[in-house]
Design a protein around this motif. Structure first.
Motif, PDB file in Angstrom:
ATOM      1  N   VAL A 544       0.837  -1.204   0.000  1.00 32.01           N
ATOM      2  CA  VAL A 544       0.000   0.000   0.000  1.00 32.01           C
ATOM      3  C   VAL A 544       0.870   1.251   0.000  1.00 32.01           C
ATOM      4  N   ALA A 545       1.939   1.251   0.772  1.00 33.56           N
ATOM      5  CA  ALA A 545       2.829   2.417   0.832  1.00 33.56           C
ATOM      6  C   ALA A 545       3.418   2.726  -0.538  1.00 33.56           C
ATOM      7  N   ASP A 546       3.783   1.694  -1.284  1.00 34.93           N
ATOM      8  CA  ASP A 546       4.311   1.908  -2.629  1.00 34.93           C
ATOM      9  C   ASP A 546       3.257   2.525  -3.543  1.00 34.93           C
ATOM     10  N   ALA A 547       2.007   2.083  -3.380  1.00 36.61           N
ATOM     11  CA  ALA A 547       0.939   2.593  -4.248  1.00 36.61           C
ATOM     12  C   ALA A 547       0.603   4.046  -3.964  1.00 36.61           C
ATOM     13  N   VAL A 548       0.810   4.509  -2.714  1.00 38.68           N
ATOM     14  CA  VAL A 548       0.427   5.880  -2.343  1.00 38.68           C
ATOM     15  C   VAL A 548       1.641   6.779  -2.170  1.00 38.68           C
ATOM     16  N   ALA A 549       2.824   6.281  -2.557  1.00 36.69           N
ATOM     17  CA  ALA A 549       4.067   7.013  -2.270  1.00 36.69           C
ATOM     18  C   ALA A 549       4.046   8.441  -2.793  1.00 36.69           C
ATOM     19  N   GLU A 550       3.457   8.655  -3.981  1.00 36.23           N
ATOM     20  CA  GLU A 550       3.461   9.995  -4.583  1.00 36.23           C
ATOM     21  C   GLU A 550       2.710  11.004  -3.725  1.00 36.23           C
ATOM     22  N   TRP A 551       1.732  10.509  -2.943  1.00 36.43           N
ATOM     23  CA  TRP A 551       0.905  11.411  -2.130  1.00 36.43           C
ATOM     24  C   TRP A 551       1.085  11.130  -0.651  1.00 36.43           C
ATOM     25  N   ASN A 552       2.242  10.651  -0.280  1.00 35.44           N
ATOM     26  CA  ASN A 552       2.452  10.204   1.089  1.00 35.44           C
ATOM     27  C   ASN A 552       2.157  11.300   2.115  1.00 35.44           C
ATOM     28  N   ASP A 553       2.519  12.543   1.810  1.00 34.09           N
ATOM     29  CA  ASP A 553       2.301  13.634   2.767  1.00 34.09           C
ATOM     30  C   ASP A 553       0.838  14.010   2.907  1.00 34.09           C
ATOM     31  N   ASP A 554       0.019  13.557   1.963  1.00 38.91           N
ATOM     32  CA  ASP A 554      -1.410  13.903   1.992  1.00 38.91           C
ATOM     33  C   ASP A 554      -2.287  12.771   2.513  1.00 38.91           C
ATOM     34  N   VAL A 555      -1.673  11.625   2.833  1.00 34.59           N
ATOM     35  CA  VAL A 555      -2.460  10.457   3.252  1.00 34.59           C
ATOM     36  C   VAL A 555      -2.187  10.157   4.727  1.00 34.59           C
ATOM     37  N   HIS A 556      -3.261  10.049   5.504  1.00 34.98           N
ATOM     38  CA  HIS A 556      -3.174   9.702   6.921  1.00 34.98           C
ATOM     39  C   HIS A 556      -3.600   8.241   7.055  1.00 34.98           C
ATOM     40  N   LYS A 557      -2.618   7.346   7.276  1.00 31.77           N
ATOM     41  CA  LYS A 557      -2.910   5.912   7.356  1.00 31.77           C
ATOM     42  C   LYS A 557      -3.313   5.527   8.767  1.00 31.77           C
ATOM     43  N   VAL A 558      -4.423   4.803   8.875  1.00 37.09           N
ATOM     44  CA  VAL A 558      -4.899   4.260  10.144  1.00 37.09           C
ATOM     45  C   VAL A 558      -5.113   2.762   9.951  1.00 37.09           C
ATOM     46  N   THR A 559      -4.483   1.968  10.783  1.00 33.09           N
ATOM     47  CA  THR A 559      -4.619   0.520  10.707  1.00 33.09           C
ATOM     48  C   THR A 559      -5.851   0.062  11.476  1.00 33.09           C
ATOM     49  N   VAL A 560      -6.584  -0.898  10.897  1.00 34.83           N
ATOM     50  CA  VAL A 560      -7.743  -1.475  11.566  1.00 34.83           C
ATOM     51  C   VAL A 560      -7.287  -2.754  12.272  1.00 34.83           C
ATOM     52  N   SER A 561      -7.178  -2.685  13.580  1.00 38.31           N
ATOM     53  CA  SER A 561      -6.748  -3.817  14.392  1.00 38.31           C
ATOM     54  C   SER A 561      -7.952  -4.607  14.874  1.00 38.31           C
ATOM     55  N   GLY A 562      -7.873  -5.934  14.770  1.00 33.18           N
ATOM     56  CA  GLY A 562      -8.942  -6.772  15.303  1.00 33.18           C
ATOM     57  C   GLY A 562      -9.016  -6.715  16.814  1.00 33.18           C
ATOM     58  N   MET A 563      -7.944  -6.279  17.453  1.00 33.23           N
ATOM     59  CA  MET A 563      -7.912  -6.159  18.915  1.00 33.23           C
ATOM     60  C   MET A 563      -8.361  -4.776  19.362  1.00 33.23           C
ATOM     61  N   TYR A 564      -7.856  -3.710  18.692  1.00 34.41           N
ATOM     62  CA  TYR A 564      -8.025  -2.351  19.217  1.00 34.41           C
ATOM     63  C   TYR A 564      -8.862  -1.425  18.338  1.00 34.41           C
ATOM     64  N   GLY A 565      -9.259  -1.850  17.142  1.00 34.58           N
ATOM     65  CA  GLY A 565      -9.943  -0.929  16.250  1.00 34.58           C
ATOM     66  C   GLY A 565      -8.938  -0.029  15.548  1.00 34.58           C
ATOM     67  N   PRO A 566      -9.187   1.288  15.451  1.00 31.51           N
ATOM     68  CA  PRO A 566      -8.278   2.181  14.719  1.00 31.51           C
ATOM     69  C   PRO A 566      -6.963   2.417  15.453  1.00 31.51           C
ATOM     70  N   VAL A 567      -5.850   2.229  14.715  1.00 26.52           N
ATOM     71  CA  VAL A 567      -4.519   2.492  15.259  1.00 26.52           C
ATOM     72  C   VAL A 567      -3.782   3.397  14.270  1.00 26.52           C
ATOM     73  N   PRO A 568      -3.739   4.717  14.504  1.00 27.45           N
ATOM     74  CA  PRO A 568      -3.007   5.619  13.611  1.00 27.45           C
ATOM     75  C   PRO A 568      -1.524   5.268  13.550  1.00 27.45           C
ATOM     76  N   ARG A 569      -0.892   5.644  12.441  1.00 32.97           N
ATOM     77  CA  ARG A 569       0.494   5.262  12.178  1.00 32.97           C
ATOM     78  C   ARG A 569       1.431   5.654  13.313  1.00 32.97           C
ATOM     79  N   GLU A 570       1.208   6.798  13.938  1.00 36.15           N
ATOM     80  CA  GLU A 570       2.138   7.256  14.969  1.00 36.15           C
ATOM     81  C   GLU A 570       2.088   6.423  16.252  1.00 36.15           C
ATOM     82  N   PHE A 571       1.094   5.513  16.364  1.00 33.66           N
ATOM     83  CA  PHE A 571       0.997   4.675  17.563  1.00 33.66           C
ATOM     84  C   PHE A 571       1.386   3.222  17.291  1.00 33.66           C
ATOM     85  N   GLU A 572       1.915   2.926  16.109  1.00 31.65           N
ATOM     86  CA  GLU A 572       2.226   1.545  15.751  1.00 31.65           C
ATOM     87  C   GLU A 572       3.277   0.912  16.663  1.00 31.65           C
TER      88      GLU A 572
END
Length: 674
Positions: A544-572
């Motif tokens: 996914v990072a490779d696919a969005v690399a051109e717009w990396n500064d404009d994309v806020h990635k949040v991981t969907v954890s089966g344990m915790y729900g939303p996990v923003p990139r800065e909390f990984e």
């Protein structure tokens, strides 16, 4: 009566020929049990690639039996009522006189070979639905399946298992010591209970006691402890099955420690009647691990490679001095290379590689039955079908579908693994250290770090070290001055992080954090979690990072954890996020609801900060929870919009990743920030 017996041992190393006796027939060892999904849906014709692959394997003379994971039905979103249909009679009965998948397919052969059923411990790991049996009066689940020996043994027997592995409590790499010890104790208790339950069975299956450990000393303790505690039992068992190996497949030195630790714990008077099975390991490591004493193997990688359109290639080269020029000689036969081979003087080299369907060389010369079918159908037709997205939607006409070709690639890969197993058996039968020579030549040729693994094996095996030196393989033997120290160095580090299975959803929630702020990005992108931590290091997130690399500064990635729900990139890299181990499944309805609620709460608090909201998910369960959250919130696009399958393999498909790229380009070029 089920049993394991050793027939012949090679003095060079611990390799041996043997037999697993079952009521449905014998399995000659070393043996390969391909992992087969028998339950691919509500009928015996369900399952896509599996439905076609099964029918190839059932009629294959080299097929000795199958490995089936007891809880694998969870991958196909069955209902409890559908599972009852499968439990009403054995899998052998279900697959007797069954109809072909398509009317134009050949009538499939019956399934008649031994069935090895694993307990499904990994599927039960941290399960909310299939946990402990509730106390009397408590709410029971709709499946009548729980994480206890009685429940899992009933399931295995209903499937018609000829060989079973006892219910185990898997140990993820780097699990903390307290939890690791407790899970090993629980697995030993479970195995003892399973054997007690089978004492009154009239024709019990062969039993392999599931064991775990990530170093020599731990698994050595595990085996010894179980043997001490099992002395009072009337029901015998046929061997040990080592689990928790799949995450270690690239760490072959650790595999060596584990196999040696298990073998060394078995007393001399039991060694010939106890087999050693390795879960999830086969292919190019077969010869090495058989040399060290492993008797049977299973793997699903032959079909997983096929799902990525990959042909596994194994090439054997024979030494020139083994070619017999006299066609009248009594000591030769016509080998697979088309010339006469003197087996008394044969030296083999092996090389392993993979080719995708569109990279097959023009001189592809494989003569297995799968490739013969592919030649008849045409490799060009295979490529055309595999890269034609409409082929999944064909009706009942006679044109092949993608699943037909995926199954044939898997069938070819099975032959590659089985050919290696046949070759290993032949080398053991010939004796005189032929298998040791073969492994040493693989090491010399740089096959998958086998050189370091073989050297590792000589740390504890003085006889193996001497045999290698006598045959001129001195560089594959650990230096004598280092060997005493290396014996103490039993731990091979994995990735440094510690795992705990005791985490709950309360251990992390971004909605309770005061230090979280949106940084001005314009697109909010949700991506499912990964087993690899931190998520950003995983193969799925890198794609996914490779696919969005051109717009990396404009994309806020949040991981969907089966344990915790939303996990923003800065909390990984937060400790609870780095150390949990949990996968959301289709049956965990309460946990799905919790994840949806947390995603909706997150969107209601932060969604207005973004110009566009998207999710990229192809696995069915995670895609489902993202879709539900977007629907409840009232905004959000799930990509790819129309995947050919709801499966992880679609995550890496180029057209799907391109759809994500196109979406970002359209959103970010057409909408300006106000």
């Amino acid at each position: 009566m089920a049993s394991f017996e050793t027939g012949f041992s090679d003095d060079a190393g611990n390799a041996r020929r043997g037999t697993i006796h079952t009521s449905r027939g014998d399995v000659e060892t070393p043996a390969f049990f391909p992992v087969v999904n028998f339950i691919g849906g509500p009928t015996v014709r369900s399952g896509g690639i599996w439905s076609r692959l099964r029918n190839h394997l059932f009629g294959e003379p080299e097929f000795q039996g199958a490995m089936f994971q007891a809880m694998s039905f969870l991958d196909f979103n069955l209902t409890p009522e559908t599972l009852e249909f499968w439990r009403e009679q054995s899998l052998h009965e279900h697959f007797t006189d069954h109809e072909p998948v398509k009317p134009h397919h050949d009538r499939p052969d019956d399934f008649t070979k031994p069935l090895f059923v694993d307990s499904g411990g990994f599927k039960l790991l941290n399960s909310d639905t299939f946990g402990a049996l509730p106390e009397e009066g408590g709410d029971q689940n709709n499946w009548s399946i729980y994480t206890n020996p009685e429940s899992i043994l009933d399931l295995q027997l209903d499937y018609g298992a000829d060989i079973i592995a006892t219910l185990d409590y898997p140990i993820p790499p780097n699990l903390n010591e307290e939890e690791k010890t407790q899970r090993m104790e629980d697995s030993i208790d479970s195995a003892i209970r399973c054997l007690e339950l089978l004492e009154d069975e009239e024709d019990p299956p062969a039993v392999y006691v599931a064991i775990h450990g990530h170093d020599y000393e731990t698994i050595n303790w595990y085996v010894g402890t179980f043997l001490d505690r099992a002395e009072h039992l009337d029901k015998s068992f046929e061997g040990f099955a080592i689990g928790s190996l799949v995450p270690l497949r690239t760490n072959v030195e650790m595999l060596v420690d584990i196999v040696q630790g298990a073998k060394d714990a078995i007393p001399e008077d039991r060694i010939d009647d106890l087999g050693l099975h390795l879960f999830g390991i086969s292919g190019k490591f077969t010869a090495l691990l058989a040399l060290l004493g492993a008797d049977s193997f299973d793997s699903s990688s032959y079909v997983r490679a096929a799902q990525f359109q990959k042909f596994i290639n194994r090439e054997l080269d024979v030494s020139e001095d083994a070619i017999v020029r006299d066609p009248n000689s009594d000591d030769h036969d016509l080998g697979e290379f088309g010339f006469d081979i003197d087996k008394r003087n044969t030296r083999w080299d092996a090389d392993w590689s993979k080719f995708t369907a569109d990279e097959l060389p023009d001189d592809w010369g494989c003569c297995c039955s799968a490739c013969e079918i592919l030649r008849d159908k045409g490799f060009d037709e295979m490529r055309s079908t595999l890269f034609n997205s409409e082929s999944y939607k064909q009706g009942d006409d006679e044109a092949p579908m993608k699943s037909d070709f995926y199954a044939l690639i898997g069938y070819h890969n099975f032959h590659v693994y089985q050919d290696e197993m046949d070759h290993v058996r032949e080398l053991i039968e010939r004796g005189d250290g032929e298998l040791l020579d073969y492994v040493a030549r693989m090491a010399r040729n740089g096959v998958s770090d086998i050189d370091n693994a073989l050297k590792r094996a000589t740390v504890r095996d003085d006889d193996l070290a001497r045999e290698l030196q006598e045959r001129g393989y001195n560089r594959l033997v650990a230096e004598r001055e280092d060997r005493d120290q290396q014996r103490l160095d039993v731990g091979v580090p994995i990735d440094g992080r510690k795992i705990s299975l005791e985490h709950t959803p309360d251990d992390f929630s971004v909605l309770k954090r005061d230090d979280y702020e949106i940084g001005g990005e314009r697109v909010l992108l949700f991506v499912p979690c990964s087993q690899t931590k931190p998520y950003s290091n995983s193969r799925t997130h890198r794609a996914v990072a490779d696919a969005v690399a051109e717009w990396n500064d404009d994309v806020h990635k949040v991981t969907v954890s089966g344990m915790y729900g939303p996990v923003p990139r800065e909390f990984e890299r937060e400790s609870p996020v780095m150390s949990y181990e949990y996968v959301l499944t289709g049956v965990e309805k309460e946990r799905q609801q919790l994840v949806v609620e947390r995603l909706v709460d997150y969107l209601e608090r932060y969604g207005s900060e973004f110009d566009a909201i998207a999710g990229y998910a192809t696995s069915k369960t995670y895609r489902h929870v993202i879709e539900r959250a977007f629907e409840e919130y009232g905004k959000g696009t799930v990509l790819p919009r129309d995947p050919e399958m709801r499966a992880l393999t679609e995550h890496f498909r180029g057209t799907n990743l391109q759809e994500l790229t196109d979406f970002l380009e359209q959103e970010l070029s057409s909408v300006s920030r106000q």
